[in-house]
Design a protein around this motif. Structure first.
Motif, PDB file in Angstrom:
ATOM      1  N   GLU A 159       0.667  -1.044   0.159  1.00  0.00           N
ATOM      2  CA  GLU A 159       0.716   0.038  -0.123  1.00  0.00           C
ATOM      3  C   GLU A 159       1.120   1.181   0.219  1.00  0.00           C
ATOM      4  OE1 GLU A 159      -3.536   0.290  -0.562  1.00  0.00           O
ATOM      5  OE2 GLU A 159      -3.549   2.376  -0.193  1.00  0.00           O
ATOM      6  N   THR A 160       1.787   1.300   1.060  1.00  0.00           N
ATOM      7  CA  THR A 160       2.784   2.461   0.929  1.00  0.00           C
ATOM      8  C   THR A 160       3.263   2.510   0.296  1.00  0.00           C
ATOM      9  OG1 THR A 160       3.854   1.639   2.286  1.00  0.00           O
ATOM     10  CG2 THR A 160       3.137   2.683   3.297  1.00  0.00           C
ATOM     11  N   LEU A 161       3.894   1.649  -0.686  1.00  0.00           N
ATOM     12  CA  LEU A 161       4.565   1.692  -2.268  1.00  0.00           C
ATOM     13  C   LEU A 161       4.036   2.445  -3.291  1.00  0.00           C
ATOM     14  CD1 LEU A 161       6.591  -1.451  -2.439  1.00  0.00           C
ATOM     15  CD2 LEU A 161       7.826   1.134  -1.853  1.00  0.00           C
ATOM     16  N   LYS A 162       2.554   2.638  -3.405  1.00  0.00           N
ATOM     17  CA  LYS A 162       2.309   3.139  -4.415  1.00  0.00           C
ATOM     18  C   LYS A 162       2.180   4.892  -4.159  1.00  0.00           C
ATOM     19  CE  LYS A 162      -2.231   0.195  -4.032  1.00  0.00           C
ATOM     20  NZ  LYS A 162      -3.046  -0.797  -3.255  1.00  0.00           N
ATOM     21  N   TYR A 163       2.230   5.145  -2.850  1.00  0.00           N
ATOM     22  CA  TYR A 163       2.766   6.343  -2.665  1.00  0.00           C
ATOM     23  C   TYR A 163       4.206   7.071  -2.595  1.00  0.00           C
ATOM     24  CZ  TYR A 163      -2.494   6.669  -1.135  1.00  0.00           C
ATOM     25  OH  TYR A 163      -3.314   6.272  -1.157  1.00  0.00           O
ATOM     26  N   GLY A 164       5.169   6.037  -3.452  1.00  0.00           N
ATOM     27  CA  GLY A 164       6.259   6.430  -3.118  1.00  0.00           C
ATOM     28  C   GLY A 164       7.090   6.227  -1.408  1.00  0.00           C
ATOM     29  N   LEU A 165       6.233   5.853  -1.097  1.00  0.00           N
ATOM     30  CA  LEU A 165       6.604   5.418   1.015  1.00  0.00           C
ATOM     31  C   LEU A 165       6.713   4.117   1.435  1.00  0.00           C
ATOM     32  CD1 LEU A 165       4.326   8.301   1.970  1.00  0.00           C
ATOM     33  CD2 LEU A 165       6.437   8.611   1.106  1.00  0.00           C
ATOM     34  N   ALA A 166       7.770   4.409   2.245  1.00  0.00           N
ATOM     35  CA  ALA A 166       7.441   2.776   3.530  1.00  0.00           C
ATOM     36  C   ALA A 166       8.188   2.881   4.809  1.00  0.00           C
ATOM     37  CB  ALA A 166       8.360   1.613   2.252  1.00  0.00           C
TER      38      ALA A 166
END
Ligand code: FAD
Length: 517
Positions: A147-154
């Protein structure tokens, strides 16, 4: 009614239940739960599943499973049991993914809450200067990563394996190769929502109900059920340079590891493992890693030696490839590994973080995932690690064929001493994890008895030489041992228990407190 079900199936655990209460008592107490008006439901199907865990050695059958669909389901259930007071024997265990090792997520004759059913609110990623994620306590980290990778985050801090829940790892600490820099997962949480042992729903953070917040982090499930967590995020890289090098000298290996975890410019992930008496090592790794010097690597002979593998990773985005290569080269030039053993590969960030799942799939195919797992995880002060290594890796263990032996140093400064987690009293301590699998019915060196016996010898050595070791994912069977484990923090732990779970309803599988009846 529930116990009627058990008897009809001739359940092998009913003997345990009869020790603690009569069948009719339990039956009526469990039935009273059905009067609660819930969004989710109680179920007596699959109670056997809740009596198992990854360790596959301890089996306590619950009375019933709660599949909550709201936080209020959990609160109502606990409140109901709390108000029964000492007249009820019921205890409550939150079960994340059941990847405990010694029955920690089980509740003998009690209620197991299936935390993965709790999907009341979607995961919410908040981008911005200080990005964070709001997520259910029952969510798996693999889903969080997707899920977070969809926002370029982790998230910043991980465990080696991602099929574990937020509540399960935050109840311990959550450690992996990023912890030297970011601290364990419990150092990367901004806020929690918790249902206490009295059935109260409370929000807590550093600023609000701080005592509850720090109690629950590393609190072994003793003070409340984590229903929601706010977790720190950072920009996620696309790729990872993943590197392994070997050492034959433990002193040099550990000096290099300690250098790397203390250096300002360093790798993003630092771990290591011990290899005892294994042949053809580099060849085995060739399916996933490339030797930098294939000719020299093919001549490397590991036969019989004890070797130490330093494992590192550097995150990068494709447009930073050249500069990252330079940084890696600089860092490697300061290390003293055996030159021919340098192995490298490049993988996506997702594949790197989810790397253990590949092994899981292979082991499952061979029927080797659901075997007993007698694991032992120790935190060892830096000043005693050489003594430990000398005795354990050279004298006690003859090989490392029963499973990986991880070893890597951590910085204590990244751990918050207000949490319930306990660590050795030194600035740097090592995690040494003996991740053994036992072959069912074997009486040989891969059998449970042999592995447990070796662990006993290791623990005896630690005790008689006063190494100052603390167990991680601790397992003890009586309160005296727990008191020793917590040391000066025991009094605080007991005070917190009486404040947030005074009837000792929660997480009975940890065997720290017993419910008064
Ligand atoms: P469970 O086993 O379900 O529960 C663990 C404990 O937490 C129980 O006492 C339970 O009652 C309590 N609990 C569960 N959910 C909640 C909640 N929401 N609120 C309050 N209490 C709760 N650990 C590391 O730190 N680093 C690693 O790299 C690592 N790798 C692992 C690899 C594998 C293959 C396995 C099996 C375990 C690994 N672990 C690692 C250990 C793991 O972090 C713990 O066993 C963790 O508790 C498992 O999470 P779970 O969701 O399965 O928890």
């Amino acid at each position: 009614m529930f116990l009627g079900c058990f008897a009809a199936r001739q359940n092998p655990y009913s003997i345990y239940l009869s020790i603690i209460h009569t069948t009719s008592d339990l039956e009526s107490i469990c039935s009273s739960l059905k009067t609660l008006n819930l969004d989710g439901h109680f179920s007596s199907d699959n109670v056997y599943h809740a009596a198992r865990d990854f360790g596959n050695r301890y089996h306590s059958l619950p009375c019933v499973i709660l599949r909550p669909e709201s936080v209020s389901d959990i609160a109502k259930t606990i409140k109901h049991i709390f108000h029964m007071g000492a007249s009820s024997i019921l205890t409550v265990a939150a079960r994340g993914h059941g990847h405990s090792l010694q029955g920690q997520s089980q509740a003998h004759g009690g209620v197991v809450i299936n935390m993965q059913s709790l999907r009341e609110q979607e995961m919410q990623v908040h981008a911005g200067e200080l990005p964070f994620l709001d997520v259910s306590g029952g969510e798996l980290f693999i889903n969080i990563l997707h899920e977070t990778l969809k926002y370029g985050l982790a998230p910043k801090s991980w465990t080696d394996y991602l099929h574990l829940t937020v509540g399960g790892t935050l109840s311990n600490a959550g450690i992996s190769g990023q912890a030297f820099r970011h601290g364990p997962q419990i150092s990367n949480v901004y806020q929690l929502q918790v249902v206490t042992g009295k059935g109260e729903v409370m929000n807590c953070s550093e600023k609000q109900n701080a005592d509850l917040f720090y109690s629950v982090l590393g609190g072994l499930g003793q003070f409340g059920i984590i229903t929601r967590a706010r977790i720190a995020l950072e920009p996620a890289p696309k790729m990872v340079k993943w590197i392994r090098v070997l050492y034959s000298n433990f002193l040099i290996f550990s000096e290099d590891q300690e250098y790397l975890i203390s250096a300002e410019t360093t790798f993003d992930y630092i771990e290591g493992f011990v290899i005892i008496n294994k042949t053809g090592l580099l060849n085995n790794w060739r399916s996933s890693f490339n030797p930098q010097d294939p000719v020299q690597a093919s001549r490397f002979n590991s036969d019989g030696k004890t070797l130490y593998c330093l494992e590192m990773a550097k995150n990068f985005n494709p447009d930073e490839n050249d500069i990252t290569n330079q940084e890696v080269e600089n860092l490697l030039s300061q290390l003293r590994y055996i030159p021919s053993t340098l192995l490298l590969t490049e993988v996506s960030y997702l594949n790197f973080l989810d790397r253990v799942h590949v092994s899981e799939t292979k082991l499952r195919l061979k029927g080797l995932w659901e075997v007993p797992h007698p694991w032992l995880n120790l935190l060892i002060p830096r000043t005693r690690i050489h003594e430990f290594a000398e005795q354990v890796f050279s004298n006690i263990l003859r090989d490392s064929s029963n499973g990986p032996i991880l070893i890597y140093p951590l910085n204590k400064s990244k751990w918050d001493n207000r949490t319930s987690a306990v660590t050795p009293e030194e600035d740097i301590f090592y995690l040494v994890a003996f991740l053994s699998s036992a072959m069912p019915a074997s009486t040989g060196t891969d059998g449970l008895e042999h592995i447990l016996n070796q662990q006993k010898i290791i623990l005896n050595f630690c005790e008689t030489t006063h190494l100052g070791v603390k167990q991680y994912l601790p397992h003890y069977t009586n309160q005296e041992e727990w008191r020793t484990h917590f040391g000066p923090q025991w009094e605080i732990f007991v005070r917190r228990k009486s404040a947030y779970d005074p009837l000792a309803i929660l997480a009975p599988g940890q065997k720290i407190f017993q419910k008064a009846i």
